[in-house]
Design a protein around this motif. Structure first.
Motif, mmCIF file in Angstrom:
data_model
loop_
_atom_site.group_PDB
_atom_site.id
_atom_site.type_symbol
_atom_site.label_atom_id
_atom_site.label_comp_id
_atom_site.label_asym_id
_atom_site.label_seq_id
_atom_site.Cartn_x
_atom_site.Cartn_y
_atom_site.Cartn_z
ATOM 1 N N PRO A 297 0.885 -1.272 -0.003
ATOM 2 C CA PRO A 297 0.113 -0.026 -0.032
ATOM 3 C C PRO A 297 0.690 1.420 0.005
ATOM 4 C CG PRO A 297 -0.071 -1.179 2.105
ATOM 5 C CD PRO A 297 0.702 -2.083 1.121
ATOM 6 N N THR A 298 0.376 2.315 -0.883
ATOM 7 C CA THR A 298 1.177 3.544 -0.850
ATOM 8 C C THR A 298 0.373 4.693 -0.551
ATOM 9 O OG1 THR A 298 0.854 3.687 -3.157
ATOM 10 C CG2 THR A 298 2.816 2.508 -2.470
ATOM 11 N N ALA A 299 0.704 5.697 -0.293
ATOM 12 C CA ALA A 299 0.058 7.030 -0.243
ATOM 13 C C ALA A 299 1.128 8.103 -1.093
ATOM 14 C CB ALA A 299 -0.016 7.623 1.199
ATOM 15 N N THR A 300 0.513 9.132 -1.787
ATOM 16 C CA THR A 300 1.111 10.182 -2.548
ATOM 17 C C THR A 300 0.593 11.430 -2.068
ATOM 18 O OG1 THR A 300 1.649 8.655 -4.381
ATOM 19 C CG2 THR A 300 1.904 11.041 -4.669
ATOM 20 N N ILE A 301 1.545 12.453 -1.746
ATOM 21 C CA ILE A 301 0.977 13.731 -1.407
ATOM 22 C C ILE A 301 2.344 14.668 -1.701
ATOM 23 C CG2 ILE A 301 1.661 13.594 1.155
ATOM 24 C CD1 ILE A 301 -0.828 15.358 1.596
ATOM 25 N N GLY A 302 1.621 15.816 -2.345
ATOM 26 C CA GLY A 302 2.698 16.785 -2.776
ATOM 27 C C GLY A 302 3.803 16.420 -3.518
ATOM 28 N N GLY A 303 3.756 15.362 -4.221
ATOM 29 C CA GLY A 303 4.676 14.882 -5.232
ATOM 30 C C GLY A 303 5.544 13.807 -4.527
ATOM 31 N N ARG A 304 5.168 13.480 -3.339
ATOM 32 C CA ARG A 304 5.917 12.455 -2.706
ATOM 33 C C ARG A 304 5.333 11.191 -2.639
ATOM 34 N NH1 ARG A 304 7.027 13.594 3.143
ATOM 35 N NH2 ARG A 304 5.053 14.522 3.006
ATOM 36 N N LYS A 305 5.765 10.018 -3.084
ATOM 37 C CA LYS A 305 5.189 8.826 -2.679
ATOM 38 C C LYS A 305 5.615 7.935 -1.749
ATOM 39 C CE LYS A 305 4.030 4.425 -5.488
ATOM 40 N NZ LYS A 305 4.171 3.979 -6.937
ATOM 41 N N LEU A 306 4.819 7.514 -0.710
ATOM 42 C CA LEU A 306 5.236 6.996 0.522
ATOM 43 C C LEU A 306 4.966 5.563 0.762
ATOM 44 C CD1 LEU A 306 4.649 10.005 2.830
ATOM 45 C CD2 LEU A 306 6.971 9.260 1.772
ATOM 46 N N THR A 307 5.616 4.666 1.075
ATOM 47 C CA THR A 307 5.276 3.219 1.278
ATOM 48 C C THR A 307 4.673 3.144 2.656
ATOM 49 O OG1 THR A 307 6.787 2.175 -0.077
ATOM 50 C CG2 THR A 307 5.977 0.725 1.546
ATOM 51 N N LEU A 308 3.565 2.399 2.820
ATOM 52 C CA LEU A 308 2.815 2.686 3.994
ATOM 53 C C LEU A 308 3.124 1.252 4.733
ATOM 54 C CD1 LEU A 308 -0.564 4.375 2.760
ATOM 55 C CD2 LEU A 308 1.196 5.075 4.167
ATOM 56 N N SER A 309 3.043 1.328 6.066
ATOM 57 C CA SER A 309 2.880 -0.104 6.961
ATOM 58 C C SER A 309 1.500 -0.488 6.805
ATOM 59 C CB SER A 309 3.323 0.299 8.383
ATOM 60 O OG SER A 309 2.216 0.836 9.052
ATOM 61 N N LEU A 310 1.168 -1.615 7.197
ATOM 62 C CA LEU A 310 -0.208 -2.259 7.143
ATOM 63 C C LEU A 310 -1.243 -1.667 8.120
ATOM 64 C CD1 LEU A 310 -2.448 -4.358 6.385
ATOM 65 C CD2 LEU A 310 -1.515 -5.775 8.004
ATOM 66 N N ARG A 311 -0.639 -1.040 9.357
ATOM 67 C CA ARG A 311 -1.280 -0.372 10.422
ATOM 68 C C ARG A 311 -1.424 0.987 9.868
ATOM 69 N NH1 ARG A 311 -3.533 -3.182 12.317
ATOM 70 N NH2 ARG A 311 -2.466 -4.244 14.125
ATOM 71 N N HIS A 312 -0.573 1.760 8.957
ATOM 72 C CA HIS A 312 -1.067 2.924 8.756
ATOM 73 C C HIS A 312 -1.942 3.092 7.581
ATOM 74 C CE1 HIS A 312 2.986 4.899 10.513
ATOM 75 N NE2 HIS A 312 1.833 4.644 11.402
ATOM 76 N N ALA A 313 -1.921 2.103 6.568
ATOM 77 C CA ALA A 313 -2.758 1.836 5.551
ATOM 78 C C ALA A 313 -4.153 1.576 6.122
ATOM 79 C CB ALA A 313 -2.278 0.776 4.656
ATOM 80 N N GLU A 314 -4.337 0.635 7.148
ATOM 81 C CA GLU A 314 -5.712 0.378 7.747
ATOM 82 C C GLU A 314 -6.301 1.814 8.322
ATOM 83 O OE1 GLU A 314 -5.086 -4.174 9.180
ATOM 84 O OE2 GLU A 314 -4.258 -2.651 10.324
ATOM 85 N N ILE A 315 -5.393 2.690 9.054
ATOM 86 C CA ILE A 315 -5.912 3.778 9.734
ATOM 87 C C ILE A 315 -6.485 4.793 8.657
ATOM 88 C CG2 ILE A 315 -5.287 5.893 11.112
ATOM 89 C CD1 ILE A 315 -3.429 3.938 12.584
ATOM 90 N N LEU A 316 -5.680 4.842 7.471
ATOM 91 C CA LEU A 316 -6.088 5.867 6.384
ATOM 92 C C LEU A 316 -7.157 5.084 5.698
ATOM 93 C CD1 LEU A 316 -2.653 6.764 4.905
ATOM 94 C CD2 LEU A 316 -4.161 8.327 6.061
ATOM 95 N N ALA A 317 -7.463 4.003 5.463
ATOM 96 C CA ALA A 317 -8.539 3.431 5.075
ATOM 97 C C ALA A 317 -9.780 3.693 5.584
ATOM 98 C CB ALA A 317 -8.398 1.906 4.796
ATOM 99 N N LEU A 318 -9.682 3.554 6.990
ATOM 100 C CA LEU A 318 -10.846 3.753 7.799
ATOM 101 C C LEU A 318 -11.313 5.178 8.034
ATOM 102 C CD1 LEU A 318 -9.888 1.541 11.017
ATOM 103 C CD2 LEU A 318 -11.781 0.993 9.308
ATOM 104 N N LEU A 319 -10.396 6.064 8.000
ATOM 105 C CA LEU A 319 -10.583 7.630 7.979
ATOM 106 C C LEU A 319 -11.346 7.750 6.754
ATOM 107 C CD1 LEU A 319 -7.478 8.972 9.515
ATOM 108 C CD2 LEU A 319 -9.743 8.598 10.652
ATOM 109 N N ALA A 320 -10.771 7.239 5.533
ATOM 110 C CA ALA A 320 -11.418 7.519 4.250
ATOM 111 C C ALA A 320 -12.820 6.865 3.986
ATOM 112 C CB ALA A 320 -10.702 6.936 3.033
ATOM 113 N N LEU A 321 -12.989 6.093 4.976
ATOM 114 C CA LEU A 321 -14.686 5.375 4.868
ATOM 115 C C LEU A 321 -15.377 6.278 5.706
ATOM 116 C CD1 LEU A 321 -13.611 1.437 4.960
ATOM 117 C CD2 LEU A 321 -14.927 2.711 2.911
#
Length: 444
Positions: free
Chosen positions: A270-294
């Motif tokens: 899972p990855t996140a991109t913001i301001g031109g920066r692409k970041l690899t996400l840990s599973l826990r951080h990806a889960e948190i972002l997914a829940l906040l998106a939902l």
């Protein structure tokens, strides 16, 4: 000072006959509590300093958070056993609203070092105790972070102990100031590397540290929120956008905050991109972002904990993870409640939007695989299963052999018997996709 503290304590309904501080944190979770706290990098330094004092004077040393919750304790064993009986131990709360007038709670309330002796305590059980405590104030935010305290039996604790705990608190504040200046310098170097200096540099806590030589904004602005507009002199407005672990306030041209792009579908990382920066996400951080998106309206730490771990969740762990996530993505997540504060594009949200009206080809192309397939979060498992069912049903109802073959390359589609049978019967026998589908159907 003591009189004012007694008045606050009585107004809070403190019972002078109470016998012990309330337990706020399970001792088993104290590691998470310490890890989530801003003083965590300094705990070893503070503990070493305070333990030396306590050992030499047969007292107990304590470090609390800003609410008076004990995060660490050490010292004379006999005095600590006495402390256990009144809750002067890890996980217990010593704020004035819990224990009335006492060194820790009163120091936090007054924001200055205090010495509370014997019967100056409101609660009678504390009359055999004296304590010297000093708050630790964050030089970055000017907020109280916690308290250091030396406590002992009334006859043995000298009032001069307050000078020792005050010096220890100042030591912590000096270390915090050094770290703050180091962060500022790193941010300024990144800012200086920009070709576009039509902006003002602001820290995540709202301090103005660059690009404003005339002092247009003063030393500090309210804690920034990405995308927020700030009124400026001359009928102008500036728009805040994340910049590493701070913000840029654009003052000369309209701009929009950068979009957070999440790629959470499929078996890849899972990855996140913001301001031109692409970041690899840990599973826990990806889960948190997914829940906040939902949940775009936001979630409390308790709700996030439940959605991630079920009934076994611990909100303290969530706060620690959010702290680490913000260190990686900047202030894209705000608190109270936790929510995303920048425009969002997520592959799974896009898929949810197009399921009802897009072609089967568009759905197949938008679905590389399940949502965070390694996640055990109850809420995300539900969302993942619902999305899988909807995609599969859409493709079986409307999909061409090409669309079904695209789905058959996903984690769940590889062994889906109905999908494979449809492919094998819809394509010529010589087509490599039909051959592959028949081979998979025959596999044990």
């Amino acid at each position: 000072m003591i009189t004012a503290s007694w008045r606050r304590s009585m107004a809070a309904g403190i019972d002078p006959e109470a016998t012990a501080a309330p337990l706020i944190y399970d001792v088993a979770h104290m590691g998470d509590v310490r890890d989530a706290h801003p003083l965590q990098p300094l705990l070893l330094l503070l503990a070493t300093t305070l333990t030396a004092m306590a050992d030499q004077s047969a007292h107990v040393a304590v470090i609390t958070d800003s609410s008076g919750n004990v995060m660490w304790r050490d010292g004379n064993r006999a005095i600590m056993r006495c402390g256990d009986r009144i809750g002067l131990a890890d996980g217990h709360q010593w704020a004035e609203v819990s224990m009335g007038t006492n060194g820790i709670g009163t120091a936090l309330a007054e924001r200055r070092p205090v010495h509370v002796y014997s019967e100056e305590h409101l609660m009678k059980v504390l009359h055999v105790w004296s304590c010297s405590a000093s708050p630790i104030i964050d030089p970055d935010t000017d907020e109280v972070l916690g308290c250091v305290d030396i406590s002992g039996t009334a006859p043995s604790l000298h009032p001069a102990t307050v000078a020792l705990v005050s010096a220890t608190a100042k030591l912590a504040e000096t270390q915090l100031a050094l770290r703050m200046h180091e962060r500022d310098e790193r941010l300024r170097r990144r800012y200086d590397a920009l070709r576009d200096h039509d902006s003002i540099l602001i820290t995540a806590t709202g301090r103005v540290i660059g690009g404003d030589p005339s002092g247009l904004l003063g030393e500090r602005v309210p804690v920034p929120v990405p995308g927020e507009s700030i009124s400026l002199p001359g009928d102008r407005a500036g728009l805040l956008e994340p910049f590493h672990d701070g913000f840029l306030l654009r003052t000369s041209r309209a701009t929009t905050p950068p979009t957070l792009q999440l790629r959470l579908l499929g078996e890849g990382t899972p990855t996140a991109t913001i301001g031109g920066r692409k970041l690899t996400l840990s599973l826990r951080h990806a889960e948190i972002l997914a829940l906040l998106a939902l949940h775009p309206r936001g979630l409390t730490a308790e709700q996030l904990s439940f959605y991630l771990y079920g009934d076994d969740g611990n909100p303290v762990t969530i706060r620690a993870e959010i702290h680490r996530l913000r260190a990686q993505l900047g202030a894209t997540v705000t608190a109270k409640p936790y929510r995303l504060t920048v425009p969002l594009e997520a592959d799974f949200l896009h898929l949810m939007r197009i399921l009802n009206n897009a072609s089967a080809k568009a759905v197949a192309r938008a679905y590389p695989g399940p949502l965070l397939p390694r996640s055990e979060s109850p809420e995300l498992r539900r969302a993942r299963d619902e999305l899988e069912v909807q995609v599969r049903a859409h493709l079986l109802r409307n999909g061409s052999p090409d669309d079904l073959w695209t789905y058959a390359q996903t984690a769940n589609g590889r062994d889906d018997l109905q999908i494979l049978e449809r492919i094998s019967t819809s394509l010529p026998n010589s087509d490599h996709r039909a051959i592959t589908a028949r081979t998979r159907l025959r596999a044990p």
